[in-house]
Design a protein around this motif. Structure first.
Motif, mmCIF file in Angstrom:
data_model
loop_
_atom_site.group_PDB
_atom_site.id
_atom_site.type_symbol
_atom_site.label_atom_id
_atom_site.label_comp_id
_atom_site.label_asym_id
_atom_site.label_seq_id
_atom_site.Cartn_x
_atom_site.Cartn_y
_atom_site.Cartn_z
ATOM 1 N N PRO A 31 0.369 -1.484 -0.288
ATOM 2 C CA PRO A 31 0.190 -0.179 0.303
ATOM 3 C C PRO A 31 0.949 1.289 -0.087
ATOM 4 O O PRO A 31 1.979 1.627 0.927
ATOM 5 N N LYS A 32 0.293 2.113 -0.761
ATOM 6 C CA LYS A 32 0.694 4.285 -0.953
ATOM 7 C C LYS A 32 0.330 4.384 0.663
ATOM 8 O O LYS A 32 0.169 5.420 0.612
ATOM 9 N N GLY A 33 -1.161 3.981 0.441
ATOM 10 C CA GLY A 33 -1.455 4.960 1.173
ATOM 11 C C GLY A 33 -2.612 4.005 2.748
ATOM 12 O O GLY A 33 -1.853 3.224 3.002
ATOM 13 N N ARG A 34 -3.121 4.924 3.007
ATOM 14 C CA ARG A 34 -3.499 4.140 4.750
ATOM 15 C C ARG A 34 -4.456 3.613 4.777
ATOM 16 O O ARG A 34 -4.495 1.972 5.148
ATOM 17 N N ASP A 35 -5.721 3.639 3.667
ATOM 18 C CA ASP A 35 -6.424 2.669 3.082
ATOM 19 C C ASP A 35 -6.785 2.435 1.928
ATOM 20 O O ASP A 35 -7.290 3.768 1.217
ATOM 21 N N VAL A 36 -6.959 1.537 1.621
ATOM 22 C CA VAL A 36 -7.135 0.539 0.024
ATOM 23 C C VAL A 36 -8.222 0.729 0.203
ATOM 24 O O VAL A 36 -8.846 -0.749 0.708
#
Length: 283
Positions: A182-187
């Motif tokens: 993941p690059k974000g917190r929430d995928v």
């Protein structure tokens, strides 16, 4: 613990646009049924392993990190080309001189491309003028008065170009997209694979057989990310996803794209690994 989200009736996103493509199995007419299951889930990273025409991506609010993917390399090559504003304008200029006729369609279909821009030009012209947007063995499918004329194509591409800025694009097996760190917190992952019961050879250049459908189910059962999946409603899919949340939906569509022809009912299921609570009926 399984998350639960509140599903509300569909409201169009402020940056929503129409897909620049026609596409077999496209979800434009299903947006009011699918989008509520997408927008209710907080996420800052969005992945679409089976992009196709991308009706859902183009309709949803863009988040910080966006990944789109499709094994149909001609489609991804087109998206990559128009992602760059300058190259997009070059393509628009080429298309502005075109007309949608059966004779011109036959000429473009036999065009031997020598440059990248000729390649994406051929892809887009055939997509807009072929039956159901199918570019694999394309058949003439432009309906005067119903299909969008060439004068509108430039605007379709220009608005799509803006939405594609900073979007990562791939042409990989879907498992590679699901398994990316993941690059974000929430995928959140939205998947729209080929229908279980579909004419694979006619619509797509890459085969997607029963084993692939099983691979999708296995991968999603083991993913740590939230997913939303749309499929044709059939016993095989219900059995494959008996462990998930299955929601029945239906809408009307016109498979033949013929003026005056009544739309047919299409029954699908929306499958998630998160629970949903409906405050109003949207189905």
């Amino acid at each position: 613990m399984i998350s639960q989200y509140t599903v509300e009736p569909y409201k169009k996103a402020t940056d929503a646009i129409k897909s620049p493509l026609r596409y077999p199995g496209g979800k434009f007419y299903a947006l009011k049924h699918i989008m509520p299951y997408i927008v209710c889930v907080p996420h800052d990273e969005y992945r679409e392993p089976f992009m196709g025409g991308g009706s859902v991506f183009f309709a949803k609010k863009k988040v910080k990190y966006n990944i789109i993917n499709d094994l149909e390399t001609e489609i991804i090559d087109l998206y990559r080309w128009i992602q760059d504003a300058e190259r997009c304008e070059q393509l628009i200029e080429m298309l502005s001189r075109e007309e949608a006729t059966r004779e011109r369609h036959a000429i473009i279909k036999e065009l031997v491309v020598e440059t990248e821009i000729e390649k994406v030009f051929k892809t887009y012209y055939l997509n807009r003028t072929s039956y159901s947007g199918i570019i694999n063995r394309p058949a003439w499918g432009y309906a005067e008065g119903k299909s969008s004329p060439p004068k509108n194509w430039g605007n379709f591409l220009r608005t799509a170009s803006k939405k594609l800025v900073d979007v990562e694009m791939f042409s990989l097996d879907f498992t590679e997209i699901l398994n990316m760190p993941p690059k974000g917190r929430d995928v959140l992952i939205y998947l729209d694979p080929p229908y279980y019961h579909a004419d694979q050879k006619r619509a797509y250049t890459k085969p997607f057989d029963i084993e692939d459908h099983i691979r999708v189910a296995h991968a999603l059962r083991n993913t740590k990310y939230n997913f939303c999946l749309s499929y044709d409603d059939c016993p095989e899919i219900r059995e494959l996803y008996s462990w998930a949340n299955i929601n029945d939906v239906s809408w009307l569509y016109n498979t033949d794209n013929k003026p005056g022809q009544s739309r047919k009912a299409c029954k699908e299921v929306i499958i998630t690994n998160y629970e949903t609570k409906h405050i109003n009926s949207i189905l």
